[in-house]
Design an enzyme around this catalytic site. Sequence first.
Site, PDB file in Angstrom:
ATOM      1  N   ASP A 253      13.384  98.557 158.876  1.00 53.82           N
ATOM      2  CA  ASP A 253      13.689  97.148 158.653  1.00 53.82           C
ATOM      3  C   ASP A 253      14.378  97.048 157.290  1.00 53.82           C
ATOM      4  OD1 ASP A 253      13.779  94.427 158.228  1.00 53.82           O
ATOM      5  OD2 ASP A 253      11.619  94.200 157.932  1.00 53.82           O
ATOM      6  N   ASP A 377      13.718  80.834 166.808  1.00 53.33           N
ATOM      7  CA  ASP A 377      13.180  81.979 166.077  1.00 53.33           C
ATOM      8  C   ASP A 377      11.667  81.760 165.911  1.00 53.33           C
ATOM      9  OD1 ASP A 377      12.923  84.244 164.389  1.00 53.33           O
ATOM     10  OD2 ASP A 377      14.934  83.924 163.580  1.00 53.33           O
ATOM     11  N   ASP A 494      12.055  91.557 168.023  1.00 51.13           N
ATOM     12  CA  ASP A 494      12.506  91.807 166.666  1.00 51.13           C
ATOM     13  C   ASP A 494      11.422  92.593 165.926  1.00 51.13           C
ATOM     14  OD1 ASP A 494      13.973  91.647 164.328  1.00 51.13           O
ATOM     15  OD2 ASP A 494      13.660  89.512 164.018  1.00 51.13           O
ATOM     16  N   GLU A 497      10.871  98.206 164.274  1.00 47.39           N
ATOM     17  CA  GLU A 497      11.260  99.524 163.749  1.00 47.39           C
ATOM     18  C   GLU A 497      10.091 100.500 163.609  1.00 47.39           C
ATOM     19  OE1 GLU A 497      14.136  96.707 163.462  1.00 47.39           O
ATOM     20  OE2 GLU A 497      12.244  96.566 162.373  1.00 47.39           O
ATOM     21  N   ARG A 577      16.065  94.695 168.266  1.00 50.69           N
ATOM     22  CA  ARG A 577      16.657  95.104 166.993  1.00 50.69           C
ATOM     23  C   ARG A 577      16.596  96.615 166.816  1.00 50.69           C
ATOM     24  NH1 ARG A 577      15.034  92.525 161.171  1.00 50.69           N
ATOM     25  NH2 ARG A 577      13.279  93.979 161.318  1.00 50.69           N
ATOM     26  N   ASP A 593      20.322  91.770 160.168  1.00 51.17           N
ATOM     27  CA  ASP A 593      20.295  90.648 159.229  1.00 51.17           C
ATOM     28  C   ASP A 593      21.409  90.783 158.197  1.00 51.17           C
ATOM     29  OD1 ASP A 593      18.119  89.885 160.695  1.00 51.17           O
ATOM     30  OD2 ASP A 593      16.645  90.638 159.270  1.00 51.17           O
ATOM     31  N   HIS A 651      24.034  82.774 164.079  1.00 47.88           N
ATOM     32  CA  HIS A 651      22.612  82.798 163.697  1.00 47.88           C
ATOM     33  C   HIS A 651      22.517  82.871 162.184  1.00 47.88           C
ATOM     34  CE1 HIS A 651      18.385  83.638 163.773  1.00 47.88           C
ATOM     35  NE2 HIS A 651      18.498  84.925 163.489  1.00 47.88           N
ATOM     36  N   ASP A1390     101.069  82.461 154.639  1.00 48.65           N
ATOM     37  CA  ASP A1390     101.182  82.127 156.061  1.00 48.65           C
ATOM     38  C   ASP A1390     101.825  83.308 156.777  1.00 48.65           C
ATOM     39  OD1 ASP A1390     101.141  80.666 158.403  1.00 48.65           O
ATOM     40  OD2 ASP A1390     102.760  79.295 157.829  1.00 48.65           O
ATOM     41  N   GLU A1393      99.734  87.564 160.190  1.00 47.86           N
ATOM     42  CA  GLU A1393      98.928  88.208 161.224  1.00 47.86           C
ATOM     43  C   GLU A1393      99.238  89.701 161.414  1.00 47.86           C
ATOM     44  OE1 GLU A1393      98.602  84.164 161.182  1.00 47.86           O
ATOM     45  OE2 GLU A1393     100.492  85.186 161.617  1.00 47.86           O
ATOM     46  N   ASP A1497      98.132  75.868 163.292  1.00 49.95           N
ATOM     47  CA  ASP A1497      99.168  74.924 163.720  1.00 49.95           C
ATOM     48  C   ASP A1497      98.683  74.161 164.949  1.00 49.95           C
ATOM     49  OD1 ASP A1497     100.589  76.021 161.662  1.00 49.95           O
ATOM     50  OD2 ASP A1497     101.800  77.323 162.936  1.00 49.95           O
TER      51      ASP A1497
END
Length: 1828
Positions: A253, A377, A494, A497, A577, A593, A651, A1390, A1393, A1497
């Site tokens: 525990d 509990d 619980d 242990e 537990r 816990d 819890h 101008d 191109e 243009d």
Amino acid sequence: MGKRRFSGMEVTLMVLFLLMAVTTVTLIALYFTREPEAAKEDPDITPEVFVPQCPNIPLSHRVDCFPDAGASKQKCEQRGCCWSPLDERNVPWCFFPVNHGYTADSVNKPSASVMTATLKRMDAPSLFGADVKELSLHAEMQTNKRLRFKISDANKKRFEVPHEHIAGLNIDPTGNIGDVLEITNKPFGLSVIRKETKKVLFDTTMAPLVFADQYLQLSAKLPSHNIYGLGEHVHQNYRLDTNWRTWPIFTRDAFPNGGTHNLYGHYPFFLCLEDESGKSFGVFLMNSNAMEVVLQPAPAVTYRTIGGVLDFYILFGDTPEQVVQEFQELIGRPVIPPYWSLGFQLSRWNYTSLAEVKATVERNRATKMPYDIQYTDIDYMEDKKDFTYDKVKFSELPQFADYLHEKGQRYILILDPAIATSKRVGNTPYEAYDRGTAKNAWVFESDGKTPLLGEVWPGETVFPDYTSQACIDWWVDEYERFSREIKHDALWIDMNEVANFKKGSINGCADNNLNYPPYTPKVLDEVMYSKTLCMDAKQAWGNHYDVHSLYGYSMVLATEQALQRVFGENRTLMLTRSSFPGVGKYSGHWLGDNGANWNDIKWAIPGMLEFGLFGVPYIGADICGFFDEPSEELCRRWMQVGAFYPFSRNHNAEGYKPQDPAAFGPDSLLVATSKHYLEIRYTLLPYLYTLFYKAHTTGETVVRPVMHEFFSDRNTWSVDRQFLWGRNLLITPVLDPGVEWLQAYIPDAVWYNYESMERLADRKTQVNMHLPADKLGLHIRGGAILPTQRPNVTTTYSRLNPMGLIIALDDNGQAAGELFWDDGDTRATVETGKHIHYAFSVVNRKLTMHVNHAGYQDPNNLKFDDIVILGEPHRPTSVSVTHVKSSGNTTTNVTDANIQHNGGKQVLTLQGLGLALGDTYIVAWELDPVDEAYQRFNCHPEENADEAKCKARGCIWEQSTVTGVPWCYFPTDYGYTVSNSQETLSGMRVDISRNMRYRSSNRPGSPDINNLRVEIIYHKSDMLQFKIWDPATERYEVPVELSVPPTPDIDENSRLYKVEITHNPFGIQVYRKSTGTKIWDSSVPGFTFSDMFIQVSTRLASENVYGFGETEHPTYRHNLDFHTWGMFSKDQPPGYKMNCYGVHPFYMGLEDTTDAHGVLLLNSNAMDVTFQPTPALTYRTLGGILDFYMVLGPTPESVVQQYTELIGRPVLPAYWSLGFQLCRYGYANDKEISDLYRDMKNAGIPYDVQYGDIDYMERQLDFLLNPAFDGLPALVDTMREEGMRFIFILDPAISGNETQPYPAFERGVAADVFIKWPKELSDEIVWGKVWPDYPNVTVNESLDWDTQVKLYRAFAAFPDFFRDTTAAWWRQEIQDFYDKTMKFDGLWIDMNEPASFVHGTVGEKCLGNPLLENPPYMPPLESKERGLNHKTLCMNSEQILPSGKRVKHYDVHNLYGWSHTKPTYDALLNVTGKRGIVVTRSTYPSSGKWAGHWLGDNFAAWDQLEKSIIGMMEFSLFGIPYTGADICGFFNPSEYDLCLRWMQLGAFYPYSRNHNGKGNPRQDPVAWDERFANVSRDVLNIRYTLLPYLYTLMYEAHVKGSTVVRPLLHEFVDDKNTYGVYKQFLWGPAFLITPALAKGVTSVDGYVPDARWYDYHTAKDVGVRRQTLTMNTPLDHINLHIRGGYIIPWQKAERNTVLSRKNKLGLIVALSDSGTAQGSLFWDDGEGIDTVKKAEYLLTSFSAQSNTLTNQVTHNGLLPADKLTLGVVKVWGAGSVQFTHATLTKADGSQHPLKPQHNLDTQELIIDATTLSVPVDQGFTLTWKTAA
């Protein structure tokens, strides 16, 4: 307080006490180090001195010979061990020699599967005494996956674990044990070997075996560091640390606070993953004594246990999951919990009363949050006594279960093992205790008779001995009695242990070897009986010393009997537990816990994963923490992840505030997100329940480590902040405070975002995942079919709802899953067959729902209503459902109304299906042939395709009725395949080869290139490049320098993108990490790379595509319905599908997620792009290489910023160039210009720039002045003195036919600047014809054009502007013109191109390879039938790059205008010494660094107005913000209304010029009438007023790359209504222009985006947003709006900018809804060169909030002559409460009152600060307020 002095008597007593203590310690030491009885030698024989044989081994292989404290050289050598101290403490200084341990004698194999041996201890000193001299080894292959070997005392029985399940196993020996086990005789050791690979898995030969009465030690070397398991502890990571970590195992525990101490359970089991193959094994030591397990870096494991035997089970698996399955087969597979126990649960310790419990229930019910179970509990008990309840505070507890059951909820209560000895309230008997005493049910003291007394919650207690049948009977009986008194649904046990608040007992513990063994493992407190019972206490199974860790296990077994007695056939639930391997067969577990902290929320995940290994899948942590109070953020994040704990319970402990969700408020974000994810949990409960079925029947894990599924990926081995449900649901929680972006790993599979249903782009990579406050990462694995059910507030109600399926398709369009279903509550439904089991599968768009078992009929007549299919890109044309029955199948079609498809997300939803649960069905969906046709990629883009031509290319011929769909298309694997790939931190290099199963692309003269190189470079987090070329032969590459980092990015985590390569066919896939959107996917068929034809296609992220140019597009967003756009620079007026002046192979894609990206193809050859509705895009180019650059945004605006960072930021134009400009082709003489200038001044129309077109030239020759314009230089000087500027035109072509000296040509020839043929063909200039006329001719303009060209146009040479010599020549000619002929301020270039009036060359016969003029593939260009040289040069002309490399015009034609621009810009700056402006017609990416552009243009036609907006927005994308169209049109006469509307629109072009063509009437503002002039003046006054704002936008474009003319979608990308808007535009973020664009209209429909907008003309809030508004627009009006939240700088308009710049600076403060606004101002001298770079400017920011305007100067480098002072401030949206006072506070702190004017109707507040002369380059604040 003074020091206390001791008396003489006290001192004497203290000395005596110390002497006695020393004596006692000495005696104890002698006792423990005496020669044990079992090891005594013959007294007559003198023992030999033991000499350790110390091995020369790595430090990591040392095994500790002195695990207890106090090691020294002397003590180490007394143990016969090796001493070698080090400079670190982790590594043992005292370690075992090789001559310690045992020898193996008489090794036998009584059968093939069994091996035995006798082990004799070698002569060596003892560690702790009582060594056992002779041992027995028994090993057997119990199954082909399980080896057991047990080492025990050969002569004496020792304690062994009486395991309930293992004891009943039927052993089926199989296989040859010699294949897996080898024994080394001296010293004894054994090696466990994997049969298939011969790999040694568990090798104990690394250290000697120690086997004493109370100390057993075994070490084994392991094959890898991938070790998982051992428990119960808090392991901060799932993969255990092997750096000398010691883990004690002994039930206790204790608080799970992150230390290494032992906790509630006892699990000496670990799993080891061997390598990427997935092969794994597990090791289980069946021993319940206190022990410790040491992991060391060899890697190796050492077990030290202080009792029992060494009983090992080795479990072999091909995968980690198989190991777990084998372990659970050994210890017992888990129980299926009742269905309702998978619901959400609430509990707390100490509700104080039942009323408080009910209040908690009610407030959480009220939220409508799913919630199934309520706990109480120990506070429900009377004085915390088992089997009682508090009849005062919990008086109605007997009815509480019914109260919950009424709403479909359940009740669980707690019982502890310890039983009070005291009487009950009122001194009445505690009958449970009395009956237990009568039955001798308790654990006894060492005498075996006296009940051991301790203390737990109720005070003094006894402890039931659950190993005793008498106790079990008592426990079952008491529980049955109590259940009749208090109805409940399940039991929580619980403190088992077992926990005791006293150390051992109320009387302490005796001094003996059980309570104080020779060696105590490193358990918490290092005292065996701390917080538990004395070790010499007696139980039916043996001494508590041996069975302590079995206490919880035995209690579980007893409780299972009690539950069966009480609940009978009902399954119920047990939660314990303390646990031991095997409890999962009956019980679940919670992680104890914990605390309300960010560590414990993290560590819960490794804890759950470990209990999955341990066979306890019903597991979870206390949500929000048990101890302490969680923050809202912590609890919110914990509720999110806790919604996916198998055991999901909130819890908390006594003394802390309630933490149930509703306690945070019913409308809290915590409740909202908790409800959201619990509803998802409840939706997926059928899937979770099925996982528990799988755990129960096969031992599969429920909560699953990512590593179990993706073991071949090393990155997953340590993933423990994410987990899976089964194999198909990935949960990625936020586990740290303040985090919304986290690094998450996406394993190597297809994944879909559960919430958005969209596919992720990423796989097998770390991603930066955005999880805001209310979000958790949740992803479904491709290939999964998840059964679902519509959620409700409890499982009772949800089980009444329709069911469904989520199908997530994998890479192959397949998926599979299953469903287990029963009543959810009855025991053993699997074993009895009372259940339904489905197997689901999807193959080829057919879902089979096959019932494998139908042993249950659900009373609710459940049906599968909805089926959601993820990853289906197309809407089906039909969906059929076939009901499979023994009597015959029936098929029905699903109605269209029940078929929903989201193409963007690729989600298909089938609704209202009504498929009965328990029946078999087949659901099939067929695709629309159109959708299938849209997947075709054109194999024959040329015209006149037929079947023979198609098949000659190895392609498929299939006709289609769908318009635009190619009939000839590529097979799916046509293209290239990957032959080799290498990945680095900064990119990839891939070699690819053409798929030779297909023929050549079959274009004569353009052979395929079979082997290519691919390089992918991660330049930056938001930019990457992928380049494909021929590594064997050098090919032309574009010589445009881009700005890329000198070193690529290597930080994968920072990248916005992820790149993957597909192998067959080869393709590149680019994903946006944040959304998973695939933004580039060239893994489609058709990739072709030949010498003169390259084609590559990619799927697009959406249908929102913008860009590509220069071509007139009818809409801003492209139409993807099979449209092809050619790109090849050409002197071609704008027209539909006509390739025009520039080439910009760049597009922006706007994804469905509102993210944006941009893609540039750096290729300058002739090309086209085809869109198709797939959506997809195909590039075709006629040469070079493929060199793509991608920027990731993610906003449209940031795409442009990143793109211009790559190609170069736009030039900052001179301030005057933002003024209005006039030009005309056809001025007869300079007087026309002079008269125009005079009339414009007289009309008061703002006007800054006058142009001269080619008519100012003599015979259109550059640099020569027409005699008709002799007065122009003087006129220009006059105009410039009055603040005007002049720009003249230059064409590139230079006449070569002059009879008089023409320096421009002559110096050009001398400098060799003109384009020629390649030397191998000729050394002549490539002559063309353009505007220059022959000398001494009179042009007859009545002749047709071609005749004029032939008769009158001179031969013209074209400068090669790539060359430095050409740039120098050009600069000199411009300098001479400026110095000797006429001053100017800007240049207009101008015809670049380059344009020619003949085709190719004079005579139109191009030399060299004819394929260059007419290539094997001709893009759909204007006059494509005439070849590429139509109206330009021969493609075989030669140009020379600055590097000296000679290239063909074929490759660089599209760069001519680009190459022309920089030399012109440089010359302008060099000649004038001012910034000026260059305007160019032909452009290419990066031209914007030097020039602006007009849209060519155009025609005087109404449609040109809206097309000019599209053009400007496109050039904003292209990085050329200084752009505009010829106002009123160039060709054709304009009309009054058209021209006036165009003047209104053109007033808001960044480049605002009225220009028309020769032969048309004048169209300047003073050419019409007074009304026209007045309207033009008014609208241009608005432009000039706002020039400070426009100039600031130009600065931001220059330094940040921001757009000036801005599409609405750039600012309002979340509003998809803006995606198609192209008849309105913004200046920057804040100024909205909504022009009238159609003839005769007096109103216009404009979209008002989602913001506050003010009418510019009235200052009023328009009052609508996110909707279309009809706006009045009489002929003299244009609708203009300013966006709330912005501050616009302005100046009073004047006749030109020289004058307007002298005015005060005003501000329009347009307040947002929250009363705030912001803005900025950039200011410099307006024409200086590099003022930004030289820091000669002012940058200041304005902000307004809380009725205060603040000026914050960011940078001030202005010269005094350019400084501004503050004028009028207009505050819009100031409200309807009168402001009467204003105060201006200067930088020096002085305050100045001002009188504001407040119009309550318009809510405009005007504050005039003119008289204060406040410098704008100094900070100030302006505050306004109401009357005091």
